[in-house]
Enzyme design. Structure first.
Site, PDB file in Angstrom:
ATOM      1  N   SER A  90     -67.599 -23.232 -74.922  1.00  0.00           N
ATOM      2  CA  SER A  90     -68.575 -22.336 -74.441  1.00  0.00           C
ATOM      3  C   SER A  90     -68.693 -20.961 -75.219  1.00  0.00           C
ATOM      4  O   SER A  90     -69.768 -20.439 -74.809  1.00  0.00           O
ATOM      5  CB  SER A  90     -68.564 -22.410 -73.006  1.00  0.00           C
ATOM      6  OG  SER A  90     -67.769 -21.424 -72.582  1.00  0.00           O
ATOM      7  N   THR A 202     -70.259 -19.471 -70.952  1.00  0.00           N
ATOM      8  CA  THR A 202     -70.289 -18.304 -71.315  1.00  0.00           C
ATOM      9  C   THR A 202     -69.028 -17.536 -70.800  1.00  0.00           C
ATOM     10  O   THR A 202     -68.552 -17.965 -69.741  1.00  0.00           O
ATOM     11  CB  THR A 202     -71.565 -17.687 -71.010  1.00  0.00           C
ATOM     12  OG1 THR A 202     -72.539 -18.202 -71.526  1.00  0.00           O
ATOM     13  CG2 THR A 202     -71.681 -16.245 -71.249  1.00  0.00           C
ATOM     14  N   THR A 220     -70.832 -15.653 -75.821  1.00  0.00           N
ATOM     15  CA  THR A 220     -71.113 -17.082 -75.508  1.00  0.00           C
ATOM     16  C   THR A 220     -71.360 -17.767 -77.014  1.00  0.00           C
ATOM     17  O   THR A 220     -71.773 -17.139 -77.676  1.00  0.00           O
ATOM     18  CB  THR A 220     -72.416 -17.296 -74.598  1.00  0.00           C
ATOM     19  OG1 THR A 220     -72.676 -18.355 -74.357  1.00  0.00           O
ATOM     20  CG2 THR A 220     -73.469 -16.675 -75.334  1.00  0.00           C
ATOM     21  N   ARG A 230     -82.185 -19.679 -81.474  1.00  0.00           N
ATOM     22  CA  ARG A 230     -82.268 -19.409 -80.224  1.00  0.00           C
ATOM     23  C   ARG A 230     -81.301 -18.371 -79.637  1.00  0.00           C
ATOM     24  O   ARG A 230     -80.022 -18.536 -80.138  1.00  0.00           O
ATOM     25  CB  ARG A 230     -82.467 -20.675 -79.389  1.00  0.00           C
ATOM     26  CG  ARG A 230     -82.429 -20.506 -77.717  1.00  0.00           C
ATOM     27  CD  ARG A 230     -81.117 -20.225 -76.936  1.00  0.00           C
ATOM     28  NE  ARG A 230     -81.019 -20.282 -75.586  1.00  0.00           N
ATOM     29  CZ  ARG A 230     -80.070 -20.120 -75.069  1.00  0.00           C
ATOM     30  NH1 ARG A 230     -78.770 -19.809 -75.486  1.00  0.00           N
ATOM     31  NH2 ARG A 230     -80.106 -20.341 -73.457  1.00  0.00           N
ATOM     32  N   THR A 253     -73.810 -15.848 -66.220  1.00  0.00           N
ATOM     33  CA  THR A 253     -73.608 -16.933 -67.053  1.00  0.00           C
ATOM     34  C   THR A 253     -74.498 -17.838 -66.640  1.00  0.00           C
ATOM     35  O   THR A 253     -74.915 -17.739 -65.505  1.00  0.00           O
ATOM     36  CB  THR A 253     -72.056 -17.322 -66.908  1.00  0.00           C
ATOM     37  OG1 THR A 253     -71.810 -17.671 -65.540  1.00  0.00           O
ATOM     38  CG2 THR A 253     -71.043 -16.271 -67.452  1.00  0.00           C
ATOM     39  N   GLY A 254     -74.469 -18.979 -67.102  1.00  0.00           N
ATOM     40  CA  GLY A 254     -75.446 -19.981 -66.785  1.00  0.00           C
ATOM     41  C   GLY A 254     -77.126 -20.151 -67.691  1.00  0.00           C
ATOM     42  O   GLY A 254     -77.006 -19.524 -68.746  1.00  0.00           O
TER      43      GLY A 254
HETATM   44  N1  GLY Z   1     -76.215 -17.589 -70.380  1.00  0.00           N
HETATM   45  C1  GLY Z   1     -75.694 -18.197 -72.009  1.00  0.00           C
HETATM   46  C2  GLY Z   1     -77.169 -18.673 -72.723  1.00  0.00           C
HETATM   47  O1  GLY Z   1     -77.900 -19.203 -72.023  1.00  0.00           O
HETATM   48  O2  GLY Z   1     -76.924 -18.562 -73.892  1.00  0.00           O
END
Ligand code: GLY
Length: 353
Positions: A90, A202, A220, A230, A253-254
């Site tokens: 991740s 992350t 991340t 993105r 995170t998430g």
């Molecule tokens: N929280 C990490 C991402 O959405 O890239």
């Protein structure tokens, strides 16, 4: 015959020893370590708090705090352990790539004592984006570098360009691509069904020194199989993380898109400024996430189909974390580094994440 070391000699030799070893170990430190004041003069309880993959990070960051290291140097060295670990898919090296099989990394950091921030987005070929974000903070008049420019900047400071795909992450991407469309020319791979979820792992880490100085970092590889280019929440100052040295720090995170919508790092710190404890501030931010969630992201039960987590520390060294669904986080509270349960909004897991 024993040589008695005076207190002054002891402090001087310890500081020199720490400076010699740590300054050498840490690339581009914010400052060399310096001796801590005696515990009776500590302004805060020193702590390090991170996402659940950050158990080693909080141990490393806390050890460095106790050696008198700068708060940002401590959290960056902590998260670098995950960035360099090929088994954490991740973050950093071994992170899952975008839809074209290219690993694009995001990171940001803030240094409370100097009120500075740095970030990189869609960075390719460099294993430790958190360090590059720190160099943007330390050496430039800017805050956020992206893409090719961020890579050239890193190379100028001596970073090596490397292939960030591991055997595991390349295979995971090939399986995802094979199963993407039953009508394309890639034959489906049945055993790859476990690849149907889209991980958004992350690492966020926040630390408070005994002097009450605070820093935060989030790094991340972002959403697996994302559209090239993105950028998620992690490198967005005020979303992926935020520090105000007079109040505290928070990170996330998430699902990044859901955090960006609420400026979650900033919002959590602002709730603490109004007097909320760290855990309550994280829960408050999650309620805002739910308010702003569009129907396509809600399950039949009306609850979000994703998860997002917030982690927070305040100026006194109090800390907490919360998520939409039950989860754990890592913290070193001065006694030990361990995983703890975080507060959460909903009992049941979402139908899918
Ligand atoms: N929280 C990490 C991402 O959405 O890239």
């Amino acid at each position: 015959m024993k040589h008695r070391v005076s207190r002054r000699e002891f402090v001087a030799s310890t500081a020199a020893g720490i400076a010699a070893t740590t300054a050498h170990d840490i690339a581009f430190p914010i400052r060399p370590p310096r001796p801590l004041p005696p515990p009776s003069r500590w302004a805060a309880k020193p702590v390090a708090v991170a996402s659940a993959n950050g158990l080693r990070a909080v141990q490393k960051a806390f050890d460095m705090l106790m050696q008198g290291a700068d708060t940002l140097d401590a959290v960056i060295e902590g998260v670098k352990i995950q960035e360099l670990d090929p088994n954490d898919d991740s973050v950093g090296y071994g992170g899952l790539p975008n839809a074209e099989g290219v690993v694009q990394l995001d990171a940001s950091c803030m240094h409370g004592p100097t009120k500075r921030a740095g970030a990189v987005g869609a960075l390719e070929g460099i294993k430790t984006p958190s360090e590059v974000a720190k160099l943007v903070l330390k050496y430039t008049n800017h805050i956020f570098l992206v893409g090719e420019g961020a890579k050239r900047f890193a190379l100028q400071y001596g970073f090596k360009e490397e292939d960030l795909l591991t055997e595991h992450s390349r295979e995971a991407w090939l399986h995802w691509r094979a199963n993407l469309n039953p009508d394309d020319d890639y034959l489906d791979v049945p055993e790859a069904q476990h690849m149907s979820t889209r991980p958004t792992g992350t690492i966020n880490c926040n630390a408070v020194t005994p002097q009450g100085d605070i820093s935060s970092v989030t790094t991340t590889s972002g959403l697996a199989w994302k559209i090239p280019g993105r950028v998620g929440d992690s490198p967005i100052i005020g979303a992926g993380q935020y520090t105000d040295n007079t109040v505290g720090a928070a990170g996330s995170t998430g699902r990044g898109e859901s955090n960006i919508m609420v400026c979650g790092g900033f919002l959590t710190v602002e709730s603490m400024r109004r007097g909320m404890k760290p855990t309550d501030a994280c829960l408050e931010t999650l309620k805002r996430v739910v308010q702003l969630t569009v129907p396509r992201l809600l399950g039949p039960d009306g609850k979000p189909k994703f998860d997002v987590k917030f982690y927070a520390v305040n100026k006194r060294g109090e800390f907490g974390a919360a998520s939409l669904y039950a989860a754990r986080y890592a913290a070193h509270d001065g006694t030990e580094a361990k995983l703890r349960d975080m507060a959460y909004l909903y009992d049941q897991p979402a139908a899918s994440r």
